[in-house]
Design a protein around this motif. Structure first.
Motif, PDB file in Angstrom:
ATOM      1  N   SER A  68       0.828  -1.211   0.000  1.00 19.12           N
ATOM      2  CA  SER A  68       0.000   0.000   0.000  1.00 19.12           C
ATOM      3  C   SER A  68       0.856   1.251   0.000  1.00 19.12           C
ATOM      4  CB  SER A  68      -0.883  -0.004   1.237  1.00 19.12           C
ATOM      5  OG  SER A  68      -0.072   0.133   2.388  1.00 19.12           O
TER       6      SER A  68
ATOM      7  N   ALA B 267       2.092   2.737   2.248  1.00 16.21           N
ATOM      8  CA  ALA B 267       2.047   3.255   3.615  1.00 16.21           C
ATOM      9  C   ALA B 267       2.713   4.613   3.733  1.00 16.21           C
ATOM     10  CB  ALA B 267       2.669   2.254   4.594  1.00 16.21           C
ATOM     11  N   LEU B 268       2.460   5.490   2.771  1.00 16.07           N
ATOM     12  CA  LEU B 268       2.979   6.859   2.894  1.00 16.07           C
ATOM     13  C   LEU B 268       2.162   7.569   3.966  1.00 16.07           C
ATOM     14  CD1 LEU B 268       3.395   7.847  -0.849  1.00 16.07           C
ATOM     15  CD2 LEU B 268       5.073   6.838   0.694  1.00 16.07           C
ATOM     16  N   TYR B 269       2.855   8.308   4.825  1.00 17.42           N
ATOM     17  CA  TYR B 269       2.148   9.009   5.900  1.00 17.42           C
ATOM     18  C   TYR B 269       1.328  10.130   5.273  1.00 17.42           C
ATOM     19  CZ  TYR B 269       5.917   6.437   8.082  1.00 17.42           C
ATOM     20  OH  TYR B 269       6.792   5.454   8.442  1.00 17.42           O
ATOM     21  N   PRO B 270      -0.005  10.034   5.350  1.00 15.37           N
ATOM     22  CA  PRO B 270      -0.840  10.916   4.527  1.00 15.37           C
ATOM     23  C   PRO B 270      -0.763  12.387   4.922  1.00 15.37           C
ATOM     24  CG  PRO B 270      -2.186   9.607   6.007  1.00 15.37           C
ATOM     25  CD  PRO B 270      -0.798   9.086   6.129  1.00 15.37           C
ATOM     26  N   HIS B 271      -0.382  12.660   6.182  1.00 15.80           N
ATOM     27  CA  HIS B 271      -0.393  14.052   6.625  1.00 15.80           C
ATOM     28  C   HIS B 271       0.955  14.731   6.431  1.00 15.80           C
ATOM     29  CE1 HIS B 271       1.106  11.536   9.758  1.00 15.80           C
ATOM     30  NE2 HIS B 271       1.493  12.554  10.482  1.00 15.80           N
ATOM     31  N   LEU B 272       1.945  13.993   5.948  1.00  9.87           N
ATOM     32  CA  LEU B 272       3.275  14.571   5.778  1.00  9.87           C
ATOM     33  C   LEU B 272       3.562  14.805   4.297  1.00  9.87           C
ATOM     34  CD1 LEU B 272       5.348  12.375   8.275  1.00  9.87           C
ATOM     35  CD2 LEU B 272       4.246  14.571   8.684  1.00  9.87           C
TER      36      LEU B 272
ATOM     37  N   ARG C 169       3.736   7.940  -5.992  1.00  7.78           N
ATOM     38  CA  ARG C 169       3.672   7.407  -4.622  1.00  7.78           C
ATOM     39  C   ARG C 169       4.645   6.265  -4.453  1.00  7.78           C
ATOM     40  NH1 ARG C 169      -2.764   7.270  -3.269  1.00  7.78           N
ATOM     41  NH2 ARG C 169      -3.137   9.310  -4.130  1.00  7.78           N
TER      42      ARG C 169
ATOM     43  N   ARG D 169      11.784   6.594   0.613  1.00 11.90           N
ATOM     44  CA  ARG D 169      11.823   6.453   2.058  1.00 11.90           C
ATOM     45  C   ARG D 169      12.696   5.269   2.459  1.00 11.90           C
ATOM     46  NH1 ARG D 169       6.085   6.166   4.683  1.00 11.90           N
ATOM     47  NH2 ARG D 169       6.357   3.965   4.220  1.00 11.90           N
TER      48      ARG D 169
END
Lengths: 327, 403
Positions: B83, B85-90, B139, B146
């Motif tokens: 998925s 797993a990107l931090y959505p708020h950053l 993405r 990362r």
């Protein structure tokens, strides 16, 4: 000589799917006559489904709202055989000049502030700690913490009154204090908010737990592979991602603090001692149903309706800002 | 720099074993693909290596150090999630910099590293965006960034391409292979896509029901599948598997089934020689495997009797037809066509260059070269190989089985 291959056009007949396909469909005229009625029907049907709910909203919410706004311009004592006398803006003028109203607003703010630890801080801590609990233990734990929410406020008020009795009450006996909890000004305010907070805690924990469960577990796994400690992961990921839930809880607390505390105030202190627990809701109720000053109570109701609308609008806007959609 | 050793790892969920006694030794710099159908335990194994799951049994070692009980953040591995797993708020920059921030690297250094990685992955223009403002491919690159940013010992990837469209998947496949070549780091890559496995891996580990079926280079796994499962999993369409029996005729082993008689190119001792009067392998229940591209059309004839021989070059050299049946349907893939033929009780797929002149309903005769035949035990599914130095008297039960 080269001949260009023409691109397919809409006119080009598609090959029939199989031999012996049926004859052309029904005539055009017949179809369009029926389709008008069908279109009208299609437009009306959704509204028919909505009608009962809309009707209820109008009858039970919007009509009283309009009536309240209307009464706020009259002087009336609620008795059917007495006429309502038009007052113009007089009720509003009184409202803004009476110190009582301003003081009760301050006390409401204080109550909300004292309730927030119960609806935000403790639920976050409990939610984070219990997130690790799995299976049946989790259900039992949540049931235990949710139980006070199911106790009728008047019943819990009665039990707390008994526990807070000076001298023989279990609270003073356990703590060794001599406080008269419900009849001293500050202790009375603390008692009311404490009991309300105790009742709402389970609800708030449940909301926080749901909020935590809705956060994709991949994030904390990714963070742990990325080298984040648990605390870092909580501070940088969990809390920001939980913020829409927390704003929702703030909103609920601000808007419903009065509703939650009202039965406790009415049962335990009746707004006393010396108005120390009279918040605006209780004041409204006193104006309307103790002093029978319906116009004045209505004016106060209208003002607070708009006040809370503004607060709610701000919090909803904040919640939208804080929500991160990911897919 | 990481050599990763998986020793006899088992992971149970209740009574079921998601991973069942798997051992792997992954050398430093290797690109190992864990391949298998969904539910085969490949992701579970990867998560156990990452430290997100504790194995029920067994050990995991990184560079000889036992990390079985060390949490994920102490293992110096990076992982790309399915998925992402990107931090959505950053923002993209903060997402890429996260592993460094968690390690309390100085701000200026974080910024510099993020800029470098963004440069490599062509993300420099997107650093201030949030994940929701990115396309799927972008993405995916942020997730790679990362992982790259702190130069980990090994990269773990859990189906990182499965959310991309076909075209982007092909492009990213090449990029990841290129990245592996340039970094020289260990990659462990989970996929159910055989094309990814074949094109990217230095070694492929094929898993089935939590067990390791075979580990080897893509060529080995494709050319010498160690079990019927591997044979049927790889290839598109996969290898044809026919139930057959072994028969000796004129000193030659044949795989025989209704409408099938395939010489295996294995010579056994002269007739009558064995003491016990029978031949070693006769009657043994096997599965005969032939890849669709190794079946040669020797003749295809319409039901009316018109004989138009379809010679695609080599057809004549292959001698007598060994499989006979009827064409059920023909799929046109552009460069090739795939004929689904009914032979005996089985469906056999044949891959042929277009135009092969194959028509549904026609009778077909096929042949295969002996070196293109594979034999599997019908019960265990394991590959059977002939030991020529022990010619005659090997009892069927002891025909050696490779593992």
């Amino acid at each position: 000589m080269f001949v260009e291959v023409a691109p397919p056009t809409q006119l080009a007949p598609a090959p029939p799917p199989s031999a012996g396909a049926g004859t052309p469909g029904p005539s055009h005229a017949r179809r369009s006559a029926g389709s008008l009625a069908r279109m009208l029907g299609r437009g009306v049907i959704p509204y028919l489904y909505l009608a009962p709910a809309l009707g209820m909203l109008v009858v039970w919410i919007y009509r009283p709202l309009v009536q309240t706004a209307n009464y706020s311009f009259y002087s009336w004592n609620l008795s059917p055989d007495q006429p309502a006398i038009p007052q113009g803006w007089h009720n509003y003028h009184r409202l803004f000049t009476l110190p009582e109203a301003g003081n009760s607003v301050l006390r409401t703010v204080a109550m909300i502030a004292l309730l927030l630890p119960f609806t935000i801080i403790i639920p976050i801590i409990v939610g984070l700690l219990t997130a690790e609990v799995r299976g049946r233990a989790r259900t039992v734990y949540q049931a235990l913490i949710f139980a006070p929410f199911l106790v009728a406020p008047v019943a819990s008020a009665a039990v707390w009154q008994w526990m807070l009795t000076p001298g023989s009450g279990i609270v003073n006996r356990a703590t060794g204090l001599k406080t008269n909890w419900l009849h001293e000004r500050l202790p009375a305010l603390l008692s009311i908010t404490g009991i309300a907070g105790w009742q709402m805690l389970g609800f708030a924990v449940l909301v926080v737990s749901a909020g935590l469960a809705s956060i994709n577990g991949d994030y904390s796994e990714a963070a742990s592979v990325d080298g984040a400690s648990r605390w870092q992961s909580t501070r940088w990921l969990t809390l920001p991602l939980l913020s829409p839930t927390l704003v929702f809880l703030v909103l609920t607390t601000v808007l419903l603090a009065g509703t939650w505390t009202f039965p406790l105030i009415d049962t335990l202190t009746q707004g006393g001692p010396v108005s120390a627990t009279t918040n605006i809701y209780y004041l409204l109720w006193q104006y309307g149903f103790k002093s029978f000053d319906a116009g004045f109570a209505a004016a106060a109701g209208v003002i607070f309706f708009f006040g809370f609308t503004l607060v709610a609008a701000f919090l909803v806007w904040l919640s939208d800002r804080l929500t991160f959609h990911d897919n | 720099m990481s050599r990763i050793t998986v020793e006899n790892v088992t992971r149970r969920y209740g009574g079921a074993k998601a991973v069942d006694g798997v051992s792997l030794d992954i050398a430093d710099g290797e690109f190992l693909v864990l391949l298998g159908p969904s539910g085969c335990g490949k992701s579970t194994l990867l998560r156990a290596i990452a430290g997100l799951l504790a194995p029920s049994e067994g050990r995991i070692l990184v560079d000889g150090r036992d990390v079985t009980d060390i949490p994920a953040r102490g293992r110096d591995l990076a992982m790309v999630f399915q998925s992402y797993a990107l931090y959505p708020h950053l923002t993209v920059a903060r997402n890429i910099g996260f592993p460094l921030r968690a390690r309390r690297v100085r701000r200026a250094d974080v910024r510099r590293r993020v800029a470098e990685v963004a440069e490599i992955l062509d993300l420099s223009a997107l650093l201030d965006r949030r994940p929701r403002e990115l396309s799927g491919g972008q993405r995916q690159r942020v997730a790679l960034g990362r992982a790259l940013v702190r130069d980990p010992g090994a990269f773990l990837m859990d189906e990182p391409l499965s959310n991309l469209d076909a075209q982007l998947r092909t492009a990213t496949r090449t990029e990841i292979t290129e990245l592996h070549r340039r970094l020289g780091r260990t990659f462990i890559y989970v996929t159910h896509d055989q094309v990814e496995a074949m094109t990217m891996a230095t070694r492929v580990a094929v898993l089935n029901r939590g067990r390791l079926e075979q580990i080897g280079s893509p060529t080995e796994v494709y050319d010498q599948p160690a079990s019927a499962f591997v044979a049927a999993f790889l290839g598109s369409p996969p290898m044809n598997l026919l139930d057959a029996e072994l028969v000796t005729r004129d000193g030659q082993l044949h795989a025989v089934a209704p409408q099938v008689d395939v010489p295996l190119g294995i010579r056994v001792a002269a007739a009558g020689a064995p003491r016990d009067g029978g031949d070693p392998a006769a009657g043994r229940a096997i599965q005969l495997g032939i890849r669709p591209e190794h079946l040669l059309v020797t003749s295809a004839t319409g039901g009316t009797g018109s004989t138009d021989s379809t010679d695609s070059g080599s057809a004549h050299e292959t001698g007598p037809a060994v499989l006979r049946g009827t064409i059920r349907t023909v799929e046109n893939l552009g460069s090739e066509e795939i004929a689904h033929c009914v032979i005996g009780a089985t469906e056999v797929r044949v891959r042929a260059r277009r135009p092969a002149g194959l028509t549904a309903g026609d009778a077909i005769a096929l042949s295969a070269r002996p070196e293109h035949t594979h034999l599997f035990d019908r019960d265990s599914g394991r590959r059977l190989v002939w030991q020529s130095d022990q010619p005659v008297s090997v009892p069927p039960a002891r025909v050696p089985v490779t593992t």
